[in-house]
Design a protein around this motif. Structure first.
Motif, PDB file in Angstrom:
ATOM      1  N   ALA A  25      10.010   9.988  -2.197  1.00 46.14           N
ATOM      2  CA  ALA A  25      10.700   9.575  -0.984  1.00 46.14           C
ATOM      3  C   ALA A  25      11.147   7.767  -0.959  1.00 46.14           C
ATOM      4  O   ALA A  25      12.151   7.563  -0.669  1.00 46.14           O
ATOM      5  N   LEU A  26      10.294   7.152  -1.814  1.00 46.60           N
ATOM      6  CA  LEU A  26      10.442   5.789  -1.998  1.00 46.60           C
ATOM      7  C   LEU A  26      11.781   5.533  -2.880  1.00 46.60           C
ATOM      8  O   LEU A  26      12.769   4.888  -2.704  1.00 46.60           O
ATOM      9  N   LYS A  27      12.044   6.549  -3.949  1.00 43.83           N
ATOM     10  CA  LYS A  27      13.005   6.546  -4.869  1.00 43.83           C
ATOM     11  C   LYS A  27      14.250   7.066  -4.176  1.00 43.83           C
ATOM     12  O   LYS A  27      15.374   6.142  -4.240  1.00 43.83           O
ATOM     13  N   GLU A  28      14.321   7.834  -3.422  1.00 41.95           N
ATOM     14  CA  GLU A  28      15.351   8.353  -2.140  1.00 41.95           C
ATOM     15  C   GLU A  28      15.872   7.028  -1.247  1.00 41.95           C
ATOM     16  O   GLU A  28      17.003   6.937  -0.937  1.00 41.95           O
ATOM     17  N   ALA A  29      14.957   6.226  -0.769  1.00 45.47           N
ATOM     18  CA  ALA A  29      15.187   5.023   0.130  1.00 45.47           C
ATOM     19  C   ALA A  29      16.028   3.990  -0.813  1.00 45.47           C
ATOM     20  O   ALA A  29      16.141   3.124  -0.154  1.00 45.47           O
ATOM     21  N   GLY A  30      15.732   4.076  -2.185  1.00 42.10           N
ATOM     22  CA  GLY A  30      16.646   3.005  -2.918  1.00 42.10           C
ATOM     23  C   GLY A  30      15.580   2.113  -3.381  1.00 42.10           C
ATOM     24  O   GLY A  30      15.835   1.089  -4.082  1.00 42.10           O
ATOM     25  N   ILE A  31      14.270   2.406  -3.566  1.00 45.04           N
ATOM     26  CA  ILE A  31      13.130   1.407  -4.152  1.00 45.04           C
ATOM     27  C   ILE A  31      13.403   2.229  -5.734  1.00 45.04           C
ATOM     28  O   ILE A  31      12.958   2.936  -6.109  1.00 45.04           O
ATOM     29  N   PHE A  70     -15.995  15.010  -2.650  1.00 46.58           N
ATOM     30  CA  PHE A  70     -15.627  13.638  -3.551  1.00 46.58           C
ATOM     31  C   PHE A  70     -14.181  13.119  -2.872  1.00 46.58           C
ATOM     32  O   PHE A  70     -13.667  13.949  -1.939  1.00 46.58           O
ATOM     33  N   GLN A  71     -13.903  12.190  -3.045  1.00 48.16           N
ATOM     34  CA  GLN A  71     -12.961  11.278  -2.573  1.00 48.16           C
ATOM     35  C   GLN A  71     -12.017  10.845  -3.528  1.00 48.16           C
ATOM     36  O   GLN A  71     -12.515  10.110  -4.408  1.00 48.16           O
ATOM     37  N   VAL A  72     -10.825  10.869  -3.402  1.00 54.14           N
ATOM     38  CA  VAL A  72      -9.750  10.403  -4.448  1.00 54.14           C
ATOM     39  C   VAL A  72      -8.785   9.506  -3.849  1.00 54.14           C
ATOM     40  O   VAL A  72      -8.289   9.965  -2.751  1.00 54.14           O
ATOM     41  N   THR A  73      -8.646   8.183  -4.025  1.00 50.99           N
ATOM     42  CA  THR A  73      -7.973   7.033  -3.553  1.00 50.99           C
ATOM     43  C   THR A  73      -7.123   6.767  -4.658  1.00 50.99           C
ATOM     44  O   THR A  73      -7.472   6.275  -5.623  1.00 50.99           O
ATOM     45  N   ASN A  74      -5.633   6.676  -4.295  1.00 53.35           N
ATOM     46  CA  ASN A  74      -4.564   6.360  -5.010  1.00 53.35           C
ATOM     47  C   ASN A  74      -3.661   5.374  -4.075  1.00 53.35           C
ATOM     48  O   ASN A  74      -3.290   5.711  -3.447  1.00 53.35           O
ATOM     49  N   THR A  75      -3.801   3.973  -4.716  1.00 57.27           N
ATOM     50  CA  THR A  75      -2.943   2.926  -4.114  1.00 57.27           C
ATOM     51  C   THR A  75      -1.865   2.579  -4.927  1.00 57.27           C
ATOM     52  O   THR A  75      -1.875   2.332  -6.244  1.00 57.27           O
ATOM     53  N   VAL A  76      -0.719   2.424  -4.327  1.00 55.80           N
ATOM     54  CA  VAL A  76       0.376   1.682  -4.852  1.00 55.80           C
ATOM     55  C   VAL A  76       0.905   0.448  -4.259  1.00 55.80           C
ATOM     56  O   VAL A  76       0.665   0.403  -2.923  1.00 55.80           O
ATOM     57  N   THR A  77       1.597  -0.558  -4.937  1.00 56.51           N
ATOM     58  CA  THR A  77       2.190  -1.646  -4.418  1.00 56.51           C
ATOM     59  C   THR A  77       3.539  -1.583  -4.616  1.00 56.51           C
ATOM     60  O   THR A  77       3.949  -1.497  -5.727  1.00 56.51           O
ATOM     61  N   LEU A  78       4.161  -1.752  -3.280  1.00 59.56           N
ATOM     62  CA  LEU A  78       5.747  -1.721  -3.582  1.00 59.56           C
ATOM     63  C   LEU A  78       6.529  -2.959  -3.174  1.00 59.56           C
ATOM     64  O   LEU A  78       6.078  -3.513  -2.161  1.00 59.56           O
ATOM     65  N   ARG A  79       7.556  -3.282  -3.639  1.00 59.90           N
ATOM     66  CA  ARG A  79       8.416  -4.276  -2.982  1.00 59.90           C
ATOM     67  C   ARG A  79       9.881  -3.787  -2.513  1.00 59.90           C
ATOM     68  O   ARG A  79      10.410  -2.917  -2.945  1.00 59.90           O
ATOM     69  N   VAL A  80       9.833  -4.257  -1.110  1.00 61.61           N
ATOM     70  CA  VAL A  80      10.998  -3.583  -0.590  1.00 61.61           C
ATOM     71  C   VAL A  80      11.944  -4.894  -0.397  1.00 61.61           C
ATOM     72  O   VAL A  80      11.488  -6.022   0.204  1.00 61.61           O
TER      73      VAL A  80
END
Length: 253
Positions: free
Chosen positions: A89-95, A129-139
């Motif tokens: 979705a981020l790629k589709e939004a132009g990121i 179990f708990q899995v956490t995946n975090t991303v940092t993006l610049r808009v």
């Protein structure tokens, strides 16, 4: 005869060197005494502060997906599915790819701690179990920010640590703040010397101690609403860049 003449010349040379050294020592001592006797130049050191404001042109967002399951494999699979949809979705939004970076990944066991009526401490029980995946993006297009946040939450983002509004190239604003800081230092120095009845002389030294960027409170700015219809309301406000300088001036009596 040759050796005798050479010996006399060597002795004469040593005598000349000794005489020169003996003469140089008093001269050096005199120079040191003269330097010590010379009065130290009177100076004043002033701290100047300046700031300049500019609207942000970029936002840095931290988004994460947290999934729980009975096994680590199940939690990871569920997390991978949601994160893959978010990245698409981020790629589709132009990121662009350069503006998205994985900033955190964790797999944590989840335990339940039973209560005991006997006063003993029973061992914890593994419940999943708990899995956490975090991303940092610049808009870079702030008009899309509210829509992007809304879309990522819809696709499974359920953790975030805030939005930071920044400037891609703040150099011009920092330069304006730096000039204001020097002007502030000069004004302070003039005020102090006039009060003391002395003249303000030349600038001897200027040093910049720090500069920092701070988000201004929305109430103090002409905040713009970048949210599209139905999306998360976003107010960008302004960024304030502050510079501090130390300036040393000579004093004229």
């Amino acid at each position: 005869m040759f050796h005798a003449i050479t010996g006399r010349r060597t002795a004469a040379s040593l005598f000349a060197l000794s005489l020169a050294a003996a003469t140089a020592l008093p001269l050096a001592a005199q120079a040191q005494d003269a330097a010590a006797a010379k009065p130290r130049e009177a100076t004043i050191i002033v701290t100047g502060e300046g700031s300049a404001e500019v609207a942000p042109d970029m936002a840095v967002v931290d988004l994460g997906v947290v999934k729980d399951a009975k096994t680590a494999r199940e939690a990871l699979d569920a997390n991978n599915k949601a994160m893959a949809e978010i990245l698409a979705a981020l790629k589709e939004a132009g990121i662009e790819e350069r503006d998205v970076q994985t900033s955190g990944f964790m797999i944590n066991p989840q335990y339940q701690y039973p209560q005991s009526s006997t006063g003993e401490n029973p061992p914890p029980v593994l419940i999943g179990f708990q899995v956490t995946n975090t991303v940092t993006l610049r808009v870079r297009d702030l008009s899309k920010l509210g829509e992007i946040v809304d879309k990522t939450v819809t696709l499974g983002a359920n953790q975030g640590s805030g939005i930071r509004f920044v400037n891609d190239k703040p150099e011009a604003t920092v330069s304006a703040a730096r000039k204001k800081a020097v002007e502030n230092a000069v004004a302070k120095a003039k005020e102090l010397t006039e009060a003391a009845g002395v003249g303000l002389g030349r600038v001897i030294e200027i040093s910049e101690t720090s500069y920092r960027a701070e988000a201004m409170p929305i109430a103090r700015t002409m905040a713009k609403d970048f949210a599209a219809a139905g999306a998360v309301p976003i107010a960008a406000g302004e960024n304030s860049y502050s510079v501090t300088v130390n300036v040393t001036f000579a004093l004229n009596n």
